[in-house]
Structures are given as structure tokens and as C-alpha cells.
Design an enzyme around this catalytic site. Structure first.
Site, PDB file in Angstrom:
ATOM      1  N   GLU A 118       8.039  28.462 -48.635  1.00 42.07           N
ATOM      2  CA  GLU A 118       8.066  30.362 -47.981  1.00 42.07           C
ATOM      3  C   GLU A 118       8.617  31.016 -49.281  1.00 42.07           C
ATOM      4  O   GLU A 118       8.290  31.785 -49.745  1.00 42.07           O
ATOM      5  CB  GLU A 118       9.006  31.228 -47.371  1.00 42.07           C
ATOM      6  CG  GLU A 118      10.002  32.116 -46.678  1.00 42.07           C
ATOM      7  CD  GLU A 118      11.339  32.544 -45.896  1.00 42.07           C
ATOM      8  OE1 GLU A 118      11.324  31.289 -45.190  1.00 42.07           O
ATOM      9  OE2 GLU A 118      11.480  33.814 -46.166  1.00 42.07           O
ATOM     10  N   GLU A 120      20.780  37.203 -38.219  1.00 43.11           N
ATOM     11  CA  GLU A 120      19.713  38.377 -38.375  1.00 43.11           C
ATOM     12  C   GLU A 120      19.235  39.189 -37.007  1.00 43.11           C
ATOM     13  O   GLU A 120      17.611  38.753 -36.631  1.00 43.11           O
ATOM     14  CB  GLU A 120      18.364  37.332 -38.772  1.00 43.11           C
ATOM     15  CG  GLU A 120      18.413  36.828 -40.127  1.00 43.11           C
ATOM     16  CD  GLU A 120      17.848  35.958 -40.608  1.00 43.11           C
ATOM     17  OE1 GLU A 120      16.933  35.358 -40.443  1.00 43.11           O
ATOM     18  OE2 GLU A 120      17.676  36.277 -42.384  1.00 43.11           O
ATOM     19  N   TRP A 145      19.819  41.476 -48.295  1.00 45.39           N
ATOM     20  CA  TRP A 145      18.507  41.380 -48.451  1.00 45.39           C
ATOM     21  C   TRP A 145      17.857  42.441 -49.097  1.00 45.39           C
ATOM     22  O   TRP A 145      16.343  41.648 -49.672  1.00 45.39           O
ATOM     23  CB  TRP A 145      17.791  41.839 -47.126  1.00 45.39           C
ATOM     24  CG  TRP A 145      18.060  41.032 -46.018  1.00 45.39           C
ATOM     25  CD1 TRP A 145      18.291  40.419 -44.991  1.00 45.39           C
ATOM     26  CD2 TRP A 145      16.860  41.669 -44.449  1.00 45.39           C
ATOM     27  NE1 TRP A 145      18.231  39.748 -44.361  1.00 45.39           N
ATOM     28  CE2 TRP A 145      17.726  40.289 -43.764  1.00 45.39           C
ATOM     29  CE3 TRP A 145      16.611  42.615 -43.681  1.00 45.39           C
ATOM     30  CZ2 TRP A 145      16.957  40.150 -42.218  1.00 45.39           C
ATOM     31  CZ3 TRP A 145      16.137  42.350 -42.562  1.00 45.39           C
ATOM     32  CH2 TRP A 145      16.732  41.399 -41.395  1.00 45.39           C
ATOM     33  N   ASP A 162      19.027  30.280 -48.671  1.00 47.13           N
ATOM     34  CA  ASP A 162      17.893  30.616 -47.131  1.00 47.13           C
ATOM     35  C   ASP A 162      16.964  29.745 -48.427  1.00 47.13           C
ATOM     36  O   ASP A 162      15.970  30.444 -48.786  1.00 47.13           O
ATOM     37  CB  ASP A 162      18.006  31.571 -47.397  1.00 47.13           C
ATOM     38  CG  ASP A 162      16.906  31.890 -46.298  1.00 47.13           C
ATOM     39  OD1 ASP A 162      16.392  30.815 -45.464  1.00 47.13           O
ATOM     40  OD2 ASP A 162      16.033  32.579 -45.419  1.00 47.13           O
TER      41      ASP A 162
HETATM   42  C1  GCV Z   1      13.633  32.220 -38.779  1.00 51.07           C
HETATM   43  C2  GCV Z   1      14.887  33.228 -43.274  1.00 51.07           C
HETATM   44  C3  GCV Z   1      13.711  33.634 -43.289  1.00 51.07           C
HETATM   45  C4  GCV Z   1      13.335  34.593 -41.904  1.00 51.07           C
HETATM   46  C5  GCV Z   1      13.922  33.133 -41.214  1.00 51.07           C
HETATM   47  C6  GCV Z   1      15.341  32.623 -41.073  1.00 51.07           C
HETATM   48  C7  GCV Z   1      16.063  31.397 -40.342  1.00 51.07           C
HETATM   49  O1  GCV Z   1      15.350  34.294 -43.265  1.00 51.07           O
HETATM   50  O2  GCV Z   1      12.904  34.832 -44.187  1.00 51.07           O
HETATM   51  O3  GCV Z   1      11.610  34.561 -41.691  1.00 51.07           O
HETATM   52  O4  GCV Z   1      13.223  33.115 -39.121  1.00 51.07           O
HETATM   53  O5  GCV Z   1      15.132  32.477 -42.387  1.00 51.07           O
HETATM   54  O6  GCV Z   1      15.644  30.375 -41.455  1.00 51.07           O
HETATM   55  O7  GCV Z   1      16.082  31.841 -39.023  1.00 51.07           O
END
Ligand code: GCV
Length: 723
Positions: free
Chosen positions: A410, A308, A565, A382
Site C-alpha cells: 500500500e 476508522e 490523514w 500504518d
Molecule cells: C482495511 C489503513 C489502510 C486501510 C485499512 C486500515 C486498517 O488505514 O489505508 O485501507 O483498512 O489501514 O488496517 O484497518
């Protein structure tokens, strides 16, 4: 005229009224700050008559103080301290080194290791007593918390014979906290780390945080976000980190930091962060030495690299193993570890996102240094409300794999949806990878037992949970989200525990021991995660939430910077059918699982229905096991989820007299929000699928009250926690 005596009489009368008023008042309101360590009156606590406990070290003092606090709260009196046992009902806590009484009993503590303990009913000098014994102070502290839990949950102190040692070594909370106190995916307010006032102001809350963690056996905390700011490694911040380490140390909690791979450039003034460059290696070694000068028991680094948009070794044509090993080498001399995350996927890579971590990491099996753990999310996408276990579990026999769960919600409704995650954790831990025949559970991968013969002796084991803690008075943003912190800790200590039993303990400690309360609340908790799956992502659907903030439904999300995404990438719905074909006819992600699992997941007739659309693209009129068509089953589950929340509300409303008004009211209000939002998820999803499939609703189902355009138009620019 008012004489002195009439004035006194008036004052006396006033006091009487006040006293009467107080007596008639409901129990004092509670705000949740005390978590599960409330220590309210408990039936058997009065059996404790004296405490034999040393306080010569900070950890001993912590255990003694906690026992005094707990026993005073539960029995109404602080037991006297004594050096020897002088009466029936004594409690002795310590190690052979700290307590002459423990030494004299010559207990067999060989199986306890460094952190284990035993709690036993014994007779000392003719008096019936309870002993809490360990090899090290930290074990005695854990034992003290366990002993208090027995009393808090209404158990007697008769015939105790408890022996506990953790099955997993590193039991760690990952805080996704930024240095400006924003918490990525945090729904409980700002970060609890008040960096600006550290190191001089050590908020007493830090001690309560450490107490709470120690009470469930959590022994590590990564203080900062994996999307890391290199500044955390700069001298100014290391002083602050050291202050927190000092507070946590007596409670057995080691500090870890998320390391930004490009730190040598950003704070070190180097031109490169190439892991094979000698100047870079030197820089990390010096940095590690500097950190250990500040924090002698520093735990190590957590790293998100080449994921990411984060920097990493691949920026220099190097592998994840090259990057991890460089950091591991720098930490090795000090006994630190590297927790290297396997959460990697690339938009440029045309392959199914669910396959990418496995494809990148399996070829690196056996290539990591001994002090590296590869940290793997529970599922391959995720932290969705439901995912099959990650195919990496069982597939890297020569590498310690560490579990990464998400405690913060989340993808499960943030703080206002009641979703107890114990069953989610348990489902993953009990999943059978079949890597070494039947019974090769994920739990055995995590505790190191499945591949013990392949791993070097003493290989680290670990479980991490992305914390749901913030500066909100109740710590987790909602009272019931405290249960997820609690359950994570208990399962990290022993991944074989039952989430239902854990829920029972938590409810008793957090609210009430009254079985008329405990039973319905545990039932409600146990059904809650399944309800969320039903109203958000039934039958294996996944990644259908709003863009960016991840709040609310967004099955229509398409376009934008990255295909992986969007929602359409995952559901692949068209007028003929829905679901991601990961079978042999599709992306063949099933082939990443051991053959017996692959065969089941790859077969639409045999795959557990909860994963149906995760692995298969099926026509809308596909027959499901209930006899309903796929479309009807989907709608049925959406509605079932909403109905479950409605029942949760009714259950909670019926328990009003059992719990203080303040906490009752907030839970009730949040359940009302959840009910409204469960409806929203159902209605928006159904409206969207109907636009695609053109099918009528099953008979008796209520149509969405608004047109799809309404749901699509909703925007939430300030939703909390956005990444
Ligand atoms: C910390 C997902 C979340 C991100 C997070 C990422 C990760 O994509 O939405 O906020 O980033 O996981 O675990 O690195």
C-alpha cells in the site's frame, strides 16, 4: 502430381522443421502462476528412486501428490510407489500411524509437536534412504515441501539431518477482500474468492493457493476484509466459506472470518450490539455454533473495532476487552480464537496518533480471555516504508500479542515497485524492546517466549500478513511481489530466519539456481526496500503519500476530514525545520518504550538516523552524521534512492539470458515504471520542501524538472486498491 510418398515426405520434412524450430526456440514463456513451486530440472532429484508414501487421508494424499509432482518435474521421471523400501534412494514420508517403515524406525519425535517434522538420511533394510517423519499428517506435508525445497535449491540428499517445528502457532494471511471482489489495498486484480460461483464451483486455483501457503507453513486465512460486511456471517455465505474450508483442509489451512461488531443488528435483527447485553451474547454464541456446524475446524474471528469508523464496544461505553471477551466466549467451546486489532486512533483525540493504541490497550493488559490475541501492526502509524517497532511490543506481558505485517505494498509503490519486504520484517522482528533487558526482541514477544512466565500455558502465538494475492495470473501483481508472500510465510514459521537466506531460496526456486543470476538478484532485492525508503520517506519521514489512494507523493496534503490523514500532521515542516517531535519536549511518544530505548529514541544525537525525523523536529541546518546538513542529507537520500533503482534496472537488463523472456520483460517494464516514479517522488518532495524552506539545492543536485504546482495538480481517481 503429388503422390502419397511425396506427400508423406513433405509432412516428414515439415515435422523435422518444426522439431528443429522447437529445439532452437527459447525456453517456454512463463507467466508466474506456478510461483516458487515450478519444479524445473534439478541436479540431485535423480537420486530419488522410489517413494514410500501412504495416501489414506486427504493430507497424506496431498503430500504424496506433491512429492510425485515435484520429483517428476525435477528428475524427468515419476518415481515408482512402493510399500516397503526396495532400493537405495528411496524416500519415505509419513507418521508412525501412517507408515510401518516410520513406525519401525522408532524415531524421537517428541520435539516436533503437531506441525513439525524431521528429514534424515537413514538406512532401511540395508538401503540408504531419506525419511520425512512427523507426528501428524500435516507435519509430514510440511516436511515434504521442505524436502522438495532442498532439491529445488540444488542441495544434495547426503547426510540430511533436519528438525523443524514452527515457532509461531497461527501463521495467517489476512485478505482485505470485499464480497463484491474488490480488494482493499489490493494491486493484483480482483479477489480470488469467486463468491458468486461458490459453493458449487470450486476453482482449482483454490487448491493451488492452499498448496503455495502450505509450502511455506501458512496455516490460516482470514477470507474477508477487516472493514467487514456482516453478510459473510449469513447462512448463504457460510455455505461458501465451508466449501473453501473443505478445499483448504488437507493443506492444513484453517479459515477465519473478519466479524463486523454490529452484525447482531445488521443480520440478527437486534436493537443493539452491546457486548454486555445478554441477547447479544446469546446471538454470538448461536452464530459461533452455526459456523462450526458448517466448518468444524473454523479458526475464529478477526476484528477491527472502533477504528476508522468501524463499529465496536466503545459505541456502548464498553472496552476493547469487553468486546473481545464476548466473542472469545462464544468461540471458546469450539477451540476458536479472537484476533482483536490494536489499530485504533481517533481524530477527536488530540494526542499524537502514534501514542493512541498504547494508551488504550496497555491498561487492558491481563483483562483478555485466554483465547484472545491482540493483533498489532509492526509500527504505530500504518505500514510505512519504515517505522520503529510498535511500542506495544513488550508492553503487554500478560496478553498474547500477534504481529500484523502488510504484504501488499500500500505504501511502497503498489505492484510496480520492486521492494522486497523481508528486510522490513526482519528489522522489526529483531528490534530489541529491552522490556526484559537486552535481547527482548519483538520476535520473542511474538513467539511467546519473552513473557512465557506471565502467560497461561498454551497461550496462542501468531503472525498475520495482509495478503497481496488477487486474481492476476501471477497472483501478486508482479513477479517479485511473490517473494513477499513467500518471505512472510517463512518468517512466520521461524521469525529468526535471515531475510537474505529466504531471498536466496526464493530466487532459486522461482527463477534459476545459476549463481551468476542468484547473487545479483538477491543483492538487488536486499537493497530494494531501502531504495524505496530513500526516494519516498528518508530519515524517518512518514505518511507523505497521495490522499485516499496512497499513490505517489503528497507531502502537501492538508485539510480534509481528519488531521491525522494529512501529511502536514506528520512532517510538521516550516521554514525553520522539519520532523515530528515525539521526544519529551514534544508528544513524548518515546516514553511508551522501555527506558533504554526511550533514552536513545528521545535523543537526537543518539537516535538511529533512519528514525531521526520520526522522533525529532530539527532545523534544516542540523548536522547529520555524514557531515551534511539535514537539508543536504535529505536531498542526498532522495537522489540515492533514484540511483539505486537505476542500478537495479541495469542489473536486471544484464540478466536477460538467465530468465524466460516473458517474466524478464515484465520485470524490466515495471522497473522502468519504478524508476520514473522514484524520480517523481524525489522531485515532487524536493520541490515542496524548497517552497517551505527556501533553500537552494546542494551543489551538483539536479533541480526538479517541473514546478511544484504541476506535482500538486496530479490526480488519480482510479488508482487501484483505494479504501
Ligand atoms: C482495511 C489503513 C489502510 C486501510 C485499512 C486500515 C486498517 O488505514 O489505508 O485501507 O483498512 O489501514 O488496517 O484497518
Amino acid at each position: 502430381m503429388l503422390t502419397v510418398s511425396t506427400a508423406l515426405r513433405a509432412v516428414f520434412a515439415g515435422l523435422c522443421l518444426l522439431a528443429a524450430g522447437l529445439a532452437a526456440a527459447p525456453a517456454l514463456a512463463e507467466d508466474g502462476y506456478e510461483l516458487w513451486l515450478r519444479y524445473r530440472p534439478a541436479t540431485h532429484a535423480r537420486a530419488v528412486t522410489e517413494l514410500v508414501a501412504a495416501a489414506a487421508t486427504p493430507a497424506q494424499a496431498a503430500a504424496r501428490a506433491e512429492l510425485l509432482r515435484g520429483l517428476a518435474g525435477m528428475s524427468g521421471h515419476r518415481p515408482p510407489l512402493s510399500d516397503t523400501v526396495t532400493r537405495t534412494g528411496a524416500v519415505i514420508v509419513g507418521t508412525a500411524a501412517s507408515s510401518p517403515v516410520v513406525a519401525r524406525l522408532r524415531l524421537d519425535t517428541a520435539d516436533l509437536g503437531r506441525e513439525g517434522y524431521l528429514i534424515r538420511s537413514v538406512v532401511v533394510d540395508g538401503y540408504a534412504a531419506t525419511i520425512i517423519a512427523a507426528n501428524e499428517d500435516i507435519g509430514a506435508l510440511y516436511g515434504a515441501f521442505h524436502f522438495l525445497r532442498l532439491l529445488q535449491t540444488g542441495q544434495t540428499l547426503d547426510d540430511l539431518d533436519v528438525l523443524e517445528a514452527p515457532k509461531v502457532q497461527l501463521r495467517v494471511l489476512d485478505h482485505w477482500d470485499n464480497l463484491d471482489r474488490f480488494v482493499e489495498r489490493g494491486y493484483a486484480g480482483a479477489s480470488i474468492w469467486d463468491w458468486h460461483k461458490l459453493p458449487d464451483w470450486r476453482d482449482p486455483r483454490y487448491t493451488d493457493y492452499a498448496r503455495a501457503n502450505a509450502s511455506v507453513g501458512i496455516n490460516g486465512a482470514v477470507l474477508n476484509n477487516v472493514n467487514a460486511n456482516a453478510l459473510i456471517l449469513a447462512p448463504m455465505y457460510l455455505e461458501k466459506v465451508a466449501a473453501l474450508a473443505d478445499v483448504f483442509r488437507p493443506w492444513g489451512i484453517r479459515i477465519y472470518l473478519s466479524a463486523r461488531f454490529s452484525a447482531p443488528i445488521e443480520i440478527g435483527g437486534l436493537q443493539t450490539a452491546d457486548p454486555l447485553d445478554p441477547t447479544v451474547r446469546r446471538w454470538w454464541r448461536d452464530k459461533a455454533d452455526e459456523i462450526y456446524r458448517h466448518v468444524p475446524d473454523f479458526g475464529g474471528f478477526l476484528v477491527k473495532a472502533n477504528s476508522e469508523g468501524q463499529p465496536g464496544p466503545q459505541d456502548y461505553g464498553r472496552s476493547h476487552a469487553d468486546g473481545a471477551n464476548m466473542l472469545a466466549e462464544a468461540l471458546a467451546a469450539h477451540g476458536g480464537v479472537v484476533m482483536w486489532r490494536a489499530f485504533v486512533y481517533s481524530n477527536e483525540q488530540p494526542d499524537d496518533r502514534a501514542k493512541q493504541a498504547y494508551s488504550e490497550f496497555v491498561p487492558l493488559d491481563g483483562k483478555f480471555r485466554d483465547n484472545v490475541l491482540v493483533q498489532v501492526k509492526n509500527g504505530a502509524i500504518d505500514f510505512q516504508p519504515r517505522e520503529p517497532f510498535h511500542p506495544l511490543f513488550g508492553a503487554m506481558p500478560r496478553t498474547p500479542l500477534m504481529m500484523e505485517f502488510q504484504i501488499t505494498k500500500e505504501y511502497l509503490g503498489f505492484a510496480t515497485h520492486l521492494a522486497y519486504l523481508g528486510p522490513l520484517y526482519e528489522e522489526t522482528l529483531r528490534a530489541d524492546t529491552r522490556a526484559r533487558g537486552e535481547g527482548s526482541t519483538v520476535a520473542k514477544v511474538i513467539d511467546g517466549s519473552l513473557h512465557a512466565d506471565n502467560l497461561p500455558g498454551g497461550a496462542p502465538t501468531g503472525m498475520a500478513g495482509v495478503a497481496n494475492i488477487g486474481a492476476d495470473r501471477n497472483w501478486s501483481g508482479s513477479h517479485f511481489d511473490q517473494a513477499n508472500w513467500y518471505a512472510f510465510g517463512r518468517l512466520a514459521w521461524n521469525p529468526q530466519l535471515s531475510s537474505q537466506a529466504i531471498a536466496g531460496d526464493w530466487v532459486r526456486m522461482t527463477f534459476s539456481n545459476d549463481s551468476a543470476f542468484v547473487r545479483p538478484v538477491v543483492d538487488m532485492m536486499m537493497a530494494s526496500r531501502e531504495a524505496v525508503v530513500d526516494y519516498m520517506t528518508p530519515l524517518g519521514l512518514h505518511h507523505l503519500m497521495g490522499r485516499g489512494h496512497h499513490y505517489g507523493p503528497g507531502p502537501w496534503i492538508a485539510g480534509g476530514p481528519r488531521a491525522d490523514w494529512t501529511s502536514v500532521y506528520y512532517h510538521r515542516a516550516d521554514e525553520d525545520g522539519i520532523g515530528f517531535d515525539r521526544s519529551a519536549t514534544g508528544s513524548d511518544a518515546v516514553a511508551q518504550y522501555a527506558l533504554p530505548v526511550a533514552q536513545i529514541f528521545g535523543d537526537a544525537e543518539r537516535v538511529p538516523e533512519k528514525f531521526l525525523l520520526w522522533f525529532h523536529h530539527l532545523p534544516w541546518d542540523h548536522d547529520t552524521r555524514s557531515g551534511r546538513t539535514l537539508w543536504h542529507e535529505l536531498v542526498h537520500r532522495y537522489t540515492r534512492g533514484v540511483d539505486t533503482v537505476m542500478r537495479m534496472r541495469a542489473t536486471w537488463d544484464g540478466l536477460k539470458g538467465h530468465v524466460d523472456a516473458e517474466r524478464h520483460a515484465q520485470v524490466a517494464a515495471f522497473l522502468t515504471i519504478q524508476h520514473k516514479e522514484a524520480h517523481w517522488w524525489r522531485d515532487a518532495s524536493i520541490a515542496y520542501w524548497q517552497r517551505i524552506n527556501g533553500l537552494p539545492l546542494p551543489p551538483g543536485e539536479t533541480p526538479p524538472p517541473r514546478p511544484l504546482e504541476y506535482y500538486e495538480s496530479l490526480e488519480f481517481p482510479y488508482a487501484p486498491g483505494g479504501g
